[in-house]
Enzyme design. Sequence first.
Site, PDB file in Angstrom:
ATOM      1  N   MET A 163       0.835  -1.214   0.000  1.00  0.00           N
ATOM      2  CA  MET A 163       0.000   0.000   0.000  1.00  0.00           C
ATOM      3  C   MET A 163       0.870   1.265   0.000  1.00  0.00           C
ATOM      4  SD  MET A 163      -3.298   0.799   2.331  1.00  0.00           S
ATOM      5  CE  MET A 163      -2.537   0.377   3.882  1.00  0.00           C
ATOM      6  N   TYR A 193       2.757  -8.064  16.843  1.00  0.00           N
ATOM      7  CA  TYR A 193       3.136  -7.181  15.731  1.00  0.00           C
ATOM      8  C   TYR A 193       3.871  -5.950  16.278  1.00  0.00           C
ATOM      9  CZ  TYR A 193       2.385  -3.429  12.289  1.00  0.00           C
ATOM     10  OH  TYR A 193       2.549  -2.357  11.440  1.00  0.00           O
TER      11      TYR A 193
HETATM   12  N1  LIG Z   1      -1.216  -0.574   7.280  1.00  0.00           N
HETATM   13  C1  LIG Z   1      -1.264   0.161   8.396  1.00  0.00           C
HETATM   14  O1  LIG Z   1      -2.344   0.491   8.904  1.00  0.00           O
HETATM   15  C2  LIG Z   1       0.030   0.618   9.048  1.00  0.00           C
HETATM   16  C3  LIG Z   1      -0.057   1.391  10.224  1.00  0.00           C
HETATM   17  C4  LIG Z   1       1.123   1.817  10.827  1.00  0.00           C
HETATM   18  C5  LIG Z   1       2.350   1.489  10.279  1.00  0.00           C
HETATM   19  N2  LIG Z   1       2.408   0.720   9.163  1.00  0.00           N
HETATM   20  C6  LIG Z   1       3.726   0.365   8.621  1.00  0.00           C
HETATM   21  O2  LIG Z   1       3.863   0.969   7.351  1.00  0.00           O
HETATM   22  C7  LIG Z   1       4.653   0.141   6.496  1.00  0.00           C
HETATM   23  C8  LIG Z   1       3.916  -0.116   5.215  1.00  0.00           C
HETATM   24  O3  LIG Z   1       2.675  -0.760   5.509  1.00  0.00           O
HETATM   25  P1  LIG Z   1       1.669  -1.226   4.344  1.00  0.00           P
HETATM   26  O4  LIG Z   1       0.318  -1.326   4.981  1.00  0.00           O
HETATM   27  O5  LIG Z   1       1.907  -0.428   3.128  1.00  0.00           O
HETATM   28  O6  LIG Z   1       2.211  -2.717   4.122  1.00  0.00           O
HETATM   29  P2  LIG Z   1       1.648  -3.793   3.067  1.00  0.00           P
HETATM   30  O7  LIG Z   1       0.675  -3.195   2.127  1.00  0.00           O
HETATM   31  O8  LIG Z   1       1.266  -4.993   3.878  1.00  0.00           O
HETATM   32  O9  LIG Z   1       2.960  -4.115   2.249  1.00  0.00           O
HETATM   33  C9  LIG Z   1       3.997  -4.864   2.808  1.00  0.00           C
HETATM   34  C10 LIG Z   1       4.905  -5.277   1.682  1.00  0.00           C
HETATM   35  O10 LIG Z   1       5.929  -6.111   2.225  1.00  0.00           O
HETATM   36  C11 LIG Z   1       6.132  -7.158   1.311  1.00  0.00           C
HETATM   37  N3  LIG Z   1       6.702  -8.335   1.930  1.00  0.00           N
HETATM   38  C12 LIG Z   1       6.117  -9.199   2.779  1.00  0.00           C
HETATM   39  N4  LIG Z   1       6.952 -10.208   3.064  1.00  0.00           N
HETATM   40  C13 LIG Z   1       8.091  -9.981   2.366  1.00  0.00           C
HETATM   41  C14 LIG Z   1       9.314 -10.672   2.212  1.00  0.00           C
HETATM   42  N5  LIG Z   1       9.543 -11.835   2.858  1.00  0.00           N
HETATM   43  N6  LIG Z   1      10.254 -10.168   1.406  1.00  0.00           N
HETATM   44  C15 LIG Z   1      10.036  -9.015   0.735  1.00  0.00           C
HETATM   45  N7  LIG Z   1       8.903  -8.306   0.816  1.00  0.00           N
HETATM   46  C16 LIG Z   1       7.931  -8.795   1.629  1.00  0.00           C
HETATM   47  C17 LIG Z   1       4.737  -7.468   0.797  1.00  0.00           C
HETATM   48  O11 LIG Z   1       4.813  -8.238  -0.369  1.00  0.00           O
HETATM   49  P3  LIG Z   1       3.629  -9.291  -0.698  1.00  0.00           P
HETATM   50  O12 LIG Z   1       2.413  -8.475  -0.854  1.00  0.00           O
HETATM   51  O13 LIG Z   1       4.126  -9.926  -1.941  1.00  0.00           O
HETATM   52  O14 LIG Z   1       3.569 -10.209   0.487  1.00  0.00           O
HETATM   53  C18 LIG Z   1       4.181  -6.072   0.594  1.00  0.00           C
HETATM   54  O15 LIG Z   1       4.534  -5.546  -0.660  1.00  0.00           O
HETATM   55  C19 LIG Z   1       4.972  -1.110   7.326  1.00  0.00           C
HETATM   56  O16 LIG Z   1       6.234  -0.964   7.927  1.00  0.00           O
HETATM   57  C20 LIG Z   1       3.916  -1.117   8.409  1.00  0.00           C
HETATM   58  O17 LIG Z   1       4.356  -1.778   9.569  1.00  0.00           O
HETATM   59  C21 LIG Z   1       1.280   0.293   8.515  1.00  0.00           C
END
Ligand SMILES: NC(=O)c1ccc[n+]([C@@H]2O[C@H](COP(=O)([O-])OP(=O)(O)OC[C@H]3O[C@@H](n4cnc5c(N)ncnc54)[C@H](OP(=O)(O)O)[C@@H]3O)[C@@H](O)[C@H]2O)c1
Length: 268
Positions: free
Chosen positions: A11, A123
């Site tokens: 995302m 988490y």
């Molecule tokens: N979402 C929220 O509400 C939220 C809130 C606070 C902070 N954050 C932080 O913000 C950041 C971005 O979040 P997001 O929601 O954009 O995350 P996301 O959409 O879940 O994306 C995570 C990415 O990591 C990749 N990934 C997973 N396992 C992997 C591996 N083994 N090797 C390489 N890549 C891998 C995924 O690929 P696949 O899709 O192919 O698995 C995906 O592209 C994260 O650090 C998260 O902790 C998120």
Amino acid sequence: MKIVLFGKNGMLGSEFMKLLGDHELLAYDKEDVDLLDLGKTRSVILDAAPDFVINCAGYTAVDDAEANSDLALRLNCDAVATMADACLGCSAKLIHFSTDYVFDGKDEGGYAEDAQSHPVNAYGQSKLLGEEAILESLCDFYIVRTSWLFGKNGPNFVEKMIELSRGRKSLNVVDDQFSCPTYSLDLAKAVVDNFLSGDKESGIYHLTNSGSCSRYEFTKKILDVELLPVASSTFNTPAARPQFSVLLNTKLPHLRSWQDALADYLSN
Ligand SMILES: NC(=O)c1ccc[n+]([C@@H]2O[C@H](COP(=O)([O-])OP(=O)(O)OC[C@H]3O[C@@H](n4cnc5c(N)ncnc54)[C@H](OP(=O)(O)O)[C@@H]3O)[C@@H](O)[C@H]2O)c1
């Protein structure tokens, strides 16, 4: 500027893909570089010797992390420690994302960047250990904590509520969790604006859209169906959630309100 981006299909990562076209961008996801392969992760960074590594990848499934805490730790801590060490080795700056879930949510006044962290789920614990690994590495870094992300290219609360509401007249929504909804596009733009000049001090920063709300108030701005406020305990989720995980941004210019950002997202 040369930039290595991890998590390009996620995302937040997909928003950076739209914004970094003017730079020499080396962008990866799991199919290119599996971050569980620490040797490969290290060599991708050292071979590129970039100006910045932006890490949007991670284990982000909050409830699943309870049963998969080892995998969450490997991605959210071990892989991040490897990135930090490689960044130190080639003098790259690391931009890494963390979460309001490093806090226990007991402070209704919100959490400044230097507030005491105390996660209440696996988490949050894995993300906190990732932060600590960066701090210990001595690389140049920006840890950007954010909360309740919504945007394109990823499962998120807004899409989940829209999906759940299909064909229904009413919906139960929790009214005892408070935080700051944040549009992934606004966050990515603010990171580009604030950090790519490289003149900010290494440290922890908080970036969210402005304002805060409960899940119930958030949903009222998303849906046009009857909403019934309920306690978190109604849903009995595997992972506990912090109650008031409002991040206070005391270091950076503030983003637009979450209501304006949400309206923008929903109209596109
Ligand atoms: N979402 C929220 O509400 C939220 C809130 C606070 C902070 N954050 C932080 O913000 C950041 C971005 O979040 P997001 O929601 O954009 O995350 P996301 O959409 O879940 O994306 C995570 C990415 O990591 C990749 N990934 C997973 N396992 C992997 C591996 N083994 N090797 C390489 N890549 C891998 C995924 O690929 P696949 O899709 O192919 O698995 C995906 O592209 C994260 O650090 C998260 O902790 C998120």
